[in-house]
Design an enzyme around this catalytic site. Structure first.
Site, PDB file in Angstrom:
ATOM      1  N   HIS A 210       0.819  -1.219   0.000  1.00  0.00           N
ATOM      2  CA  HIS A 210       0.000   0.000   0.000  1.00  0.00           C
ATOM      3  C   HIS A 210       0.851   1.266   0.000  1.00  0.00           C
ATOM      4  O   HIS A 210       0.328   2.373  -0.092  1.00  0.00           O
ATOM      5  CB  HIS A 210      -0.905   0.040   1.237  1.00  0.00           C
ATOM      6  CG  HIS A 210      -0.161   0.331   2.503  1.00  0.00           C
ATOM      7  ND1 HIS A 210       0.539  -0.626   3.185  1.00  0.00           N
ATOM      8  CD2 HIS A 210       0.004   1.480   3.206  1.00  0.00           C
ATOM      9  CE1 HIS A 210       1.102  -0.096   4.256  1.00  0.00           C
ATOM     10  NE2 HIS A 210       0.799   1.181   4.287  1.00  0.00           N
TER      11      HIS A 210
HETATM   12  C1  UD1 Z   1      -1.330   6.152   5.602  1.00  0.00           C
HETATM   13  C2  UD1 Z   1       0.053   6.540   6.069  1.00  0.00           C
HETATM   14  C3  UD1 Z   1       0.999   5.358   5.927  1.00  0.00           C
HETATM   15  C4  UD1 Z   1       0.446   4.147   6.637  1.00  0.00           C
HETATM   16  C5  UD1 Z   1      -0.978   3.858   6.185  1.00  0.00           C
HETATM   17  C6  UD1 Z   1      -1.554   2.747   7.019  1.00  0.00           C
HETATM   18  C7  UD1 Z   1       0.683   8.904   5.771  1.00  0.00           C
HETATM   19  C8  UD1 Z   1       1.477   9.867   4.971  1.00  0.00           C
HETATM   20  N1  UD1 Z   1       0.585   7.655   5.278  1.00  0.00           N
HETATM   21  O1  UD1 Z   1      -1.249   5.827   4.219  1.00  0.00           O
HETATM   22  O2  UD1 Z   1       2.252   5.685   6.496  1.00  0.00           O
HETATM   23  O3  UD1 Z   1       1.280   3.052   6.358  1.00  0.00           O
HETATM   24  O4  UD1 Z   1      -1.786   5.023   6.343  1.00  0.00           O
HETATM   25  O5  UD1 Z   1      -2.549   2.045   6.355  1.00  0.00           O
HETATM   26  O6  UD1 Z   1       0.152   9.277   6.790  1.00  0.00           O
HETATM   27  N2  UD1 Z   1      -8.613   5.844   1.646  1.00  0.00           N
HETATM   28  C9  UD1 Z   1      -9.839   5.259   1.725  1.00  0.00           C
HETATM   29  N3  UD1 Z   1     -10.390   5.075   2.964  1.00  0.00           N
HETATM   30  C10 UD1 Z   1      -9.774   5.462   4.096  1.00  0.00           C
HETATM   31  C11 UD1 Z   1      -8.520   6.079   4.017  1.00  0.00           C
HETATM   32  C12 UD1 Z   1      -7.946   6.261   2.768  1.00  0.00           C
HETATM   33  O7  UD1 Z   1     -10.454   4.884   0.727  1.00  0.00           O
HETATM   34  O8  UD1 Z   1     -10.321   5.250   5.189  1.00  0.00           O
HETATM   35  C13 UD1 Z   1      -7.974   6.016   0.319  1.00  0.00           C
HETATM   36  C14 UD1 Z   1      -8.216   7.401  -0.287  1.00  0.00           C
HETATM   37  O9  UD1 Z   1      -8.349   7.233  -1.665  1.00  0.00           O
HETATM   38  C15 UD1 Z   1      -6.910   8.108   0.033  1.00  0.00           C
HETATM   39  C16 UD1 Z   1      -5.885   6.990  -0.028  1.00  0.00           C
HETATM   40  O10 UD1 Z   1      -6.573   5.846   0.455  1.00  0.00           O
HETATM   41  O11 UD1 Z   1      -6.627   9.134  -0.878  1.00  0.00           O
HETATM   42  C17 UD1 Z   1      -4.645   7.257   0.813  1.00  0.00           C
HETATM   43  O12 UD1 Z   1      -4.992   7.561   2.157  1.00  0.00           O
HETATM   44  P1  UD1 Z   1      -3.972   8.380   3.094  1.00  0.00           P
HETATM   45  O13 UD1 Z   1      -4.549   8.552   4.439  1.00  0.00           O
HETATM   46  O14 UD1 Z   1      -3.511   9.613   2.385  1.00  0.00           O
HETATM   47  O15 UD1 Z   1      -2.696   7.456   3.172  1.00  0.00           O
HETATM   48  P2  UD1 Z   1      -2.536   5.893   3.297  1.00  0.00           P
HETATM   49  O16 UD1 Z   1      -2.098   5.357   1.972  1.00  0.00           O
HETATM   50  O17 UD1 Z   1      -3.726   5.299   3.949  1.00  0.00           O
HETATM   51  N1  UDP Z   2      -3.804  -5.336   9.053  1.00  0.00           N
HETATM   52  C1  UDP Z   2      -5.107  -5.809   9.187  1.00  0.00           C
HETATM   53  N2  UDP Z   2      -5.793  -6.151   8.063  1.00  0.00           N
HETATM   54  C2  UDP Z   2      -5.249  -6.077   6.810  1.00  0.00           C
HETATM   55  C3  UDP Z   2      -3.915  -5.584   6.684  1.00  0.00           C
HETATM   56  C4  UDP Z   2      -3.229  -5.217   7.821  1.00  0.00           C
HETATM   57  O1  UDP Z   2      -5.627  -5.927  10.304  1.00  0.00           O
HETATM   58  O2  UDP Z   2      -5.928  -6.408   5.836  1.00  0.00           O
HETATM   59  C5  UDP Z   2      -3.067  -4.913  10.270  1.00  0.00           C
HETATM   60  C6  UDP Z   2      -1.791  -5.667  10.522  1.00  0.00           C
HETATM   61  O3  UDP Z   2      -2.029  -6.776  11.359  1.00  0.00           O
HETATM   62  C7  UDP Z   2      -0.904  -4.621  11.190  1.00  0.00           C
HETATM   63  C8  UDP Z   2      -1.425  -3.297  10.646  1.00  0.00           C
HETATM   64  O4  UDP Z   2      -2.684  -3.571  10.071  1.00  0.00           O
HETATM   65  O5  UDP Z   2      -1.077  -4.616  12.599  1.00  0.00           O
HETATM   66  C9  UDP Z   2      -0.493  -2.714   9.626  1.00  0.00           C
HETATM   67  O6  UDP Z   2      -1.090  -1.601   9.046  1.00  0.00           O
HETATM   68  P1  UDP Z   2      -0.672  -1.017   7.629  1.00  0.00           P
HETATM   69  O7  UDP Z   2       0.022  -2.055   6.831  1.00  0.00           O
HETATM   70  O8  UDP Z   2      -1.879  -0.378   7.059  1.00  0.00           O
HETATM   71  O9  UDP Z   2       0.305   0.178   8.010  1.00  0.00           O
HETATM   72  P2  UDP Z   2       1.871   0.295   8.333  1.00  0.00           P
HETATM   73  O10 UDP Z   2       2.199  -0.634   9.431  1.00  0.00           O
HETATM   74  O11 UDP Z   2       2.619   0.014   7.077  1.00  0.00           O
HETATM   75  O12 UDP Z   2       2.027   1.732   8.705  1.00  0.00           O
END
Ligand code: UD1
Ligand code: UDP
Length: 369
Positions: A210
């Site tokens: 992601h």
């Molecule tokens: C964010 C964090 C990343 C983390 C991840 C965990 C930052 C810069 N990035 O990335 O470090 O690993 O969360 O999962 O803070 N979207 C949805 N539903 C939601 C949230 C997001 O559909 O509830 C979609 C939207 O299209 C959005 C895109 O995901 O534009 C990215 O969301 P964003 O919060 O900007 O960053 P993540 O990729 O989720």
């Molecule tokens: N996770 C989850 N369901 C999923 C993918 C991840 O519950 O489908 C959990 C996973 O066990 C871990 C956390 O989400 O604890 C990791 O989150 P993510 O990969 O979104 O973010 P990152 O750790 O890279 O910031």
């Protein structure tokens, strides 16, 4: 712990923060420490947000700022404004943030300009890659924090190298282990995900991807999918890919044909995901938390990145970095599958949350005495 405990505000906004702060919230409840939870609303889709509150039995946040998705500046700016207003009204003694997202950055900056102390849970992680927005968020948060809760000696070392004062750094272990230890048996007992996905008697690989630098780049994302698919083909297994909405959106936008061997699913609930992790032959990921969980669960991991801020996983032999090159993914997968899995867990004993709260309450007592 003391009778007159400090008032703590816990700020969170995304899936990993909800999971990794759940042990801290639970410890506050168990030790009767007054606290409130402020949700920024960075994650808002049920599958990234409310399912975790339900499954981990967390209290509904006191306030949700509902900032949603936007550019970095807009998202962080809106959070800053909302967090500042909340903290000025609430006047907590201590604010806790966890990790490296924009929610953490906003929470850290807002708190640092007010009277409250700031505690950064998972301090001192470094990828040394300033192209990653998360690296900026980590560095800035660490440099405005009063308590640096480093998960390992390695992260403490990075903080010392940057001149952060030793007396502010506490090596606590990572709260990811607390959450995992509390929930892995439940996952084994309660999750039906293996039968739902027809995996009961099957070997399979689990993948997640992601991270912006991978999925927002069409070539990297396509190469990565091809590499994972080929690695799985070599071993005659399928791949389960619970897909984050950012990655799903990019697949549609770039019109990427996902190889047949990769089965996309919705993002999984925590217990189902833990079960999928625990039973996988191999995990391929660009997630930070998933690298840690794979290591603790003793499941071999290949990280689909060129660097990691979790070098401990590589040092103990639990993880290899493949980047997104197709051949490298195949080669690293082969190596990891042939390694023994007896490595040590470098992320602590599952009592990080209690340690963090002991430290915060002890310091607060000194201040109020
Ligand atoms: C964010 C964090 C990343 C983390 C991840 C965990 C930052 C810069 N990035 O990335 O470090 O690993 O969360 O999962 O803070 N979207 C949805 N539903 C939601 C949230 C997001 O559909 O509830 C979609 C939207 O299209 C959005 C895109 O995901 O534009 C990215 O969301 P964003 O919060 O900007 O960053 P993540 O990729 O989720
Ligand atoms: N996770 C989850 N369901 C999923 C993918 C991840 O519950 O489908 C959990 C996973 O066990 C871990 C956390 O989400 O604890 C990791 O989150 P993510 O990969 O979104 O973010 P990152 O750790 O890279 O910031």
């Amino acid at each position: 712990m003391r009778e007159e405990a400090p008032q703590i505000v816990i700020i969170l906004g995304t899936r990993p923060e909800i999971i990794k702060l759940s042990p801290v919230i639970r410890a506050c409840q168990e030790h009767n420490i007054p606290f409130s939870v402020l949700h920024t609303g960075q994650h808002y889709s049920d599958g990234l947000d409310s399912v975790f509150f339900d499954q981990l039995e967390l209290p509904v946040p006191d306030l949700n700022l509902q900032v949603g998705s936007a550019s970095h500046g807009q998202q962080t700016g809106e959070m800053l404004e909302g967090i500042e207003e909340y903290l000025m009204d609430r006047q907590p003694d201590t604010v806790l943030v966890q990790g490296d997202t924009n929610s953490v950055l906003a929470g850290a900056i807002a708190t640092s300009k007010l009277d409250a102390d700031l505690g950064h849970v998972e301090a001192g992680l470094r990828s040394f890659d300033r192209e990653m927005p998360e690296e900026t968020n980590r560095v800035v948060s660490d440099h405005v924090s009063d308590y640096l809760f480093a998960p390992t000696e390695q992260s403490k070392e990075y903080l010392l190298q940057e001149g952060r004062p030793e007396e502010d750094i506490y090596v606590t272990g990572n709260t990811v282990v607390d959450a995992l230890y509390r929930n892995r048996e439940l996952a084994r007992e309660k999750s039906d995900i293996l039968s739902e996905l027809d995996l009961l008697d099957e070997e399979y690989f689990l993948m997640t991807a992601h991270r912006a630098e991978n999925v927002d780049n069409q070539t990297r994302f396509s190469d990565l999918l091809a590499g994972v698919s080929k690695a799985a083909a070599e071993h005659g297994v399928s791949v389960i890919y619970p897909i984050h909405p950012r990655a799903q959106n990019r697949i549609e936008e770039f019109e990427i044909d996902v190889p047949d061997r990769i089965q996309l699913t919705e993002p999984q609930e925590y217990l189902d995901f833990l079960r999928l992790e625990a039973d996988a032959s191999l995990i391929l990921t660009d997630s930070g938390g998933v690298q840690e969980e794979a290591c603790v669960l003793r499941v071999p991991c290949v990280t689909l990145r060129d660097n990691t801020e979790r070098p401990e996983t590589v040092d103990v032999g639990a993880n290899l970095l493949s980047g997104t090159d197709t051949e490298s993914i195949q080669e690293k997968s082969q190596t990891m599958l042939s390694r023994p899995t007896e490595w040590e867990n470098p992320f602590g004993d599952g009592k990080a949350a209690d340690r963090i709260l002991e430290i915060v309450t002890a310091k607060q007592q000194q201040v109020t005495r």
